[in-house]
Design an enzyme around this catalytic site. Structure first.
Site, PDB file in Angstrom:
ATOM      1  N   CYS A   1      34.785  34.557  36.121  1.00 27.09           N
ATOM      2  CA  CYS A   1      34.007  35.831  35.699  1.00 27.09           C
ATOM      3  C   CYS A   1      35.003  37.109  35.010  1.00 27.09           C
ATOM      4  O   CYS A   1      34.793  37.619  34.019  1.00 27.09           O
ATOM      5  CB  CYS A   1      33.403  36.419  37.255  1.00 27.09           C
ATOM      6  SG  CYS A   1      32.263  35.317  38.123  1.00 27.09           S
ATOM      7  N   ASP A   2      36.005  37.105  35.637  1.00 25.70           N
ATOM      8  CA  ASP A   2      36.860  38.272  35.453  1.00 25.70           C
ATOM      9  C   ASP A   2      38.381  38.008  34.637  1.00 25.70           C
ATOM     10  O   ASP A   2      39.012  39.074  34.507  1.00 25.70           O
ATOM     11  CB  ASP A   2      37.217  38.914  36.897  1.00 25.70           C
ATOM     12  CG  ASP A   2      35.832  39.625  37.295  1.00 25.70           C
ATOM     13  OD1 ASP A   2      34.906  39.673  36.741  1.00 25.70           O
ATOM     14  OD2 ASP A   2      35.683  39.433  38.668  1.00 25.70           O
TER      15      ASP A   2
ATOM     16  N   CYS B   1      36.443  35.829  41.499  1.00 26.45           N
ATOM     17  CA  CYS B   1      36.046  34.670  40.618  1.00 26.45           C
ATOM     18  C   CYS B   1      36.661  34.839  39.118  1.00 26.45           C
ATOM     19  O   CYS B   1      36.722  35.899  38.328  1.00 26.45           O
ATOM     20  CB  CYS B   1      34.323  34.999  39.985  1.00 26.45           C
ATOM     21  SG  CYS B   1      33.763  33.921  38.895  1.00 26.45           S
TER      22      CYS B   1
END
Length: 317
Positions: free
Chosen positions: A143-144, A140
């Site tokens: 997300c990261d 992701c």
């Protein structure tokens, strides 16, 4: 295997990620005493994520497993009956109340079923890929990506999601190398053009990842890559690798029960969580192939809980 407290419930929930646990919190607070079956990955994809920094209310971030643990405790506080590793194996949707079978042979009935079983990222199947998930390996970018500011990283895949991830990651990384097994990308032309025009994106075609190198302590250091034409194996130094070869919704057990799209995502009606079967609601990544974020899943779980509560009211009219 679970020992159910009751033989009949007003609300049953499949899944224990942000969507399922939020649905449990809301239905629990409505005194509906929901039962939650966590599945084989209790907590869902957040349990393989380290820092979660984009969920409101955590100014210093929170570890994915800790976030799930706190949310689960919140659901239990409001009366949710939670069963780790319990799996739904069959749903009889043409009887009322609905009859649900678990994988250990247990059966029970429920007035409503909230499906929050999520989607699983397709992985390459490498041992170190799983070992280093959350320690330099991710599925992701949203997300990261922030954690790789100023570093060189790789994206594995050749479809639209891979191009989208690669382009997004150039906001943080100094270089993004797209590694693709074939001679040509599978992505749509507009997504390819967008990636081609980005000076930070480079491409390795006819290339297959044989291993991810690194440790949990030091993170990812390189990819071992084999050229599929020449057989030559080289190392590509990177600090992170994003696997973008698609997701698989966890809907197999409901095949033939609920309407799904060509990729297996449950189709919901209008702006809510209603499915084609009255009393069954779908929330989170199991019906969302666009956003796939913890916060959108939680919001969807709230919607499913409210829809279920309103449906139950119609049964008592």
């Amino acid at each position: 295997m679970p020992e159910l407290k009751k033989s009949h419930y007003e609300v049953a929930i499949m899944g224990s990620g942000p969507a399922g646990l939020t649905a449990a919190i809301y239905t629990g607070r409505a005194n509906l005493e929901p039962v939650v079956f966590e599945g084989m990955q209790p907590g869902g994809q957040l349990t393989i994520t380290t820092d979660v920094e984009n969920y409101p209310g955590f100014p210093d971030g929170v570890m994915g497993p800790e976030f799930i643990e706190q949310t689960r405790a919140q659901a239990a506080r409001f009366g949710a009956e939670i069963h780790p590793y319990a799996m739904v194996s069959k749903v009889e949707h043409d009887v009322r109340p609905l009859r649900v079978h678990l994988d250990d042979g247990t059966t029970f009935t429920t007035d409503t079923l909230i499906v929050a079983s999520g989607a699983s990222a397709r992985l390459l199947g490498l041992k170190n890929e799983s070992e280093l998930m959350g320690y330099g390996v991710s599925t992701c970018a949203t997300c990261d990506g922030f954690f790789f500011s100023g570093k060189e990283i790789a994206v594995i895949g050749g479809g639209d999601s891979a191009m989208e991830e690669a382009t997004f990651l150039t906001k943080f990384a100094t270089k993004v190398t797209v590694v693709h097994r074939r001679e040509e990308l599978r992505a749509s032309k507009i997504m390819q053009d967008r990636a081609f025009k980005n000076s930070k994106v480079e491409f390795l075609y006819n290339s297959e990842v044989e291993d991810v190198l690194g440790t949990k302590e030091g993170g990812v250091t390189a990819l071992k890559i084999k050229n599929r034409e020449t057989g030559e194996v080289n190392e590509l130094p990177v600090s992170g690798v994003f696997v973008a070869i698609g997701h698989v919704p966890n809907t197999q057990v409901l095949d033939g029960v609920l309407d799904m799209d060509e990729n297996g995502y449950i189709v919901t009606r209008g702006k809510g969580s209603h499915t084609n079967v009255p009393g069954i609601f779908a929330v989170g990544d199991v019906q969302d192939h666009v956003y796939r974020q913890a916060i959108t899943a939680a919001g969807s779980g709230c919607m499913g809980a409210i829809d279920a509560e309103r449906y139950l009211e119609t049964l008592h009219d």
